[in-house]
Design a protein around this motif. Structure first.
Motif, PDB file in Angstrom:
ATOM      1  N   ASP A  75      -4.934  26.523  36.194  1.00  0.00           N
ATOM      2  CA  ASP A  75      -3.922  27.695  35.947  1.00  0.00           C
ATOM      3  C   ASP A  75      -2.697  27.405  36.746  1.00  0.00           C
ATOM      4  OD1 ASP A  75      -4.601  30.889  34.853  1.00  0.00           O
ATOM      5  OD2 ASP A  75      -2.514  30.637  35.817  1.00  0.00           O
ATOM      6  N   ARG A  76      -1.675  28.235  36.671  1.00  0.00           N
ATOM      7  CA  ARG A  76      -0.423  27.931  37.464  1.00  0.00           C
ATOM      8  C   ARG A  76      -0.271  29.120  38.458  1.00  0.00           C
ATOM      9  NH1 ARG A  76       3.965  30.739  34.625  1.00  0.00           N
ATOM     10  NH2 ARG A  76       2.910  31.894  32.473  1.00  0.00           N
ATOM     11  N   VAL A  77      -0.866  30.304  38.479  1.00  0.00           N
ATOM     12  CA  VAL A  77      -0.575  31.462  39.306  1.00  0.00           C
ATOM     13  C   VAL A  77      -1.417  31.400  40.517  1.00  0.00           C
ATOM     14  CG1 VAL A  77      -0.591  33.846  39.399  1.00  0.00           C
ATOM     15  CG2 VAL A  77      -0.286  32.703  37.176  1.00  0.00           C
ATOM     16  N   PRO A  78      -0.784  31.271  41.690  1.00  0.00           N
ATOM     17  CA  PRO A  78      -1.220  31.090  43.070  1.00  0.00           C
ATOM     18  C   PRO A  78      -2.575  31.907  43.500  1.00  0.00           C
ATOM     19  CG  PRO A  78       0.903  30.765  43.350  1.00  0.00           C
ATOM     20  CD  PRO A  78       0.815  31.303  41.794  1.00  0.00           C
ATOM     21  N   GLU A  79      -2.238  33.336  42.774  1.00  0.00           N
ATOM     22  CA  GLU A  79      -3.018  34.326  43.225  1.00  0.00           C
ATOM     23  C   GLU A  79      -4.425  34.149  42.250  1.00  0.00           C
ATOM     24  OE1 GLU A  79       0.620  35.645  44.192  1.00  0.00           O
ATOM     25  OE2 GLU A  79       0.014  34.937  42.469  1.00  0.00           O
ATOM     26  N   ASP A  93      -4.003  23.455  39.862  1.00  0.00           N
ATOM     27  CA  ASP A  93      -2.399  23.861  39.442  1.00  0.00           C
ATOM     28  C   ASP A  93      -1.873  22.863  38.591  1.00  0.00           C
ATOM     29  OD1 ASP A  93       0.064  24.866  39.118  1.00  0.00           O
ATOM     30  OD2 ASP A  93       0.280  25.041  41.550  1.00  0.00           O
ATOM     31  N   PHE A  94      -1.689  23.261  37.233  1.00  0.00           N
ATOM     32  CA  PHE A  94      -1.397  22.394  36.257  1.00  0.00           C
ATOM     33  C   PHE A  94       0.414  22.090  36.427  1.00  0.00           C
ATOM     34  CE2 PHE A  94      -0.845  26.145  33.673  1.00  0.00           C
ATOM     35  CZ  PHE A  94       0.603  26.219  33.357  1.00  0.00           C
ATOM     36  N   GLN A 121      -1.224  31.372  23.308  1.00  0.00           N
ATOM     37  CA  GLN A 121      -0.408  31.793  24.495  1.00  0.00           C
ATOM     38  C   GLN A 121      -0.131  30.984  25.572  1.00  0.00           C
ATOM     39  OE1 GLN A 121      -1.489  35.863  24.890  1.00  0.00           O
ATOM     40  NE2 GLN A 121      -0.043  36.588  23.646  1.00  0.00           N
ATOM     41  N   ALA A 122      -0.603  29.734  25.508  1.00  0.00           N
ATOM     42  CA  ALA A 122      -0.464  28.591  26.552  1.00  0.00           C
ATOM     43  C   ALA A 122       0.855  28.170  26.675  1.00  0.00           C
ATOM     44  CB  ALA A 122      -1.564  27.713  26.350  1.00  0.00           C
ATOM     45  N   ASP A 126       6.487  23.637  32.005  1.00  0.00           N
ATOM     46  CA  ASP A 126       8.025  24.197  32.388  1.00  0.00           C
ATOM     47  C   ASP A 126       7.909  25.754  32.464  1.00  0.00           C
ATOM     48  OD1 ASP A 126       7.754  24.920  29.835  1.00  0.00           O
ATOM     49  OD2 ASP A 126       9.670  24.288  29.039  1.00  0.00           O
ATOM     50  N   ASN A 127       6.660  26.472  32.098  1.00  0.00           N
ATOM     51  CA  ASN A 127       6.176  27.779  32.291  1.00  0.00           C
ATOM     52  C   ASN A 127       7.014  28.870  31.528  1.00  0.00           C
ATOM     53  OD1 ASN A 127       4.370  27.242  34.309  1.00  0.00           O
ATOM     54  ND2 ASN A 127       5.767  27.328  35.855  1.00  0.00           N
TER      55      ASN A 127
END
Length: 163
Positions: A75-79, A93-94, A121-122, A126-127
């Motif tokens: 995932d990319r979200v730290p939480e 963390d991608f 929805q991936a 660049d998010n």
């Protein structure tokens, strides 16, 4: 008295309580469990779960409960990554680099199973840009030959209004 059963992932559980049935587990638990199940998981397998939302965390936790040797959560979200770590998974963390390369480096080889808990929805590194195929491509790249892919979600085409 009438005996009810409720469906729990891949098992019917007979009721024995005073109410007459067991409450059905939350759908997120069932979907996460199902993702692991349809990947062909066996105890001792290594697993990569793409997506650390509720379904992804339930898939990772299901793999842990069922005896996975290693579980990686991307995932990319730290939480979300911290939540994955708290349940015993290795967070990936991608945005810090290619997720497949990170998993192969940590695992020493490709994984046995992977689960898509993201769907169409991936997003890319660049998010901001949707990349519906990125998770499927990464699952194929990280899973060994004759390994298994669990895709419990739904890929739906964009709806085009007829003119």
């Amino acid at each position: 008295t009438k005996r009810h059963t409720r469906y729990f992932p891949h098992r019917y559980i007979p009721s024995t309580n005073a109410v007459g049935y067991y409450p059905t587990p939350h759908p997120l638990i069932r979907v996460g469990w199902h993702g692991i199940e349809i990947s062909g998981f066996q105890p001792g397998d290594s697993v990569a779960v793409f997506g650390a939302g509720p379904v992804g965390l339930m898939a990772a936790y299901s793999a842990q409960l069922r005896g996975a040797s290693r579980v990686y959560v991307v995932d990319r979200v730290p939480e979300r990554l911290r939540a994955a770590e708290r349940i015993g998974a290795t967070p990936i963390d991608f945005t810090a680099g290619d997720a497949v390369d990170q998993i192969i480096a940590l695992n020493g080889d490709m994984v046995d199973r992977s689960v898509d808990a993201v769907g169409y929805q991936a997003v890319g590194k660049d998010n901001s840009t949707e990349q519906p195929n990125i998770v499927l491509e990464n699952m194929i790249r990280v899973t060994r030959a004759c390994g298994g892919l669990g895709i419990p979600g739904l890929y739906v085409p964009r709806f085009v209004t007829p003119t």
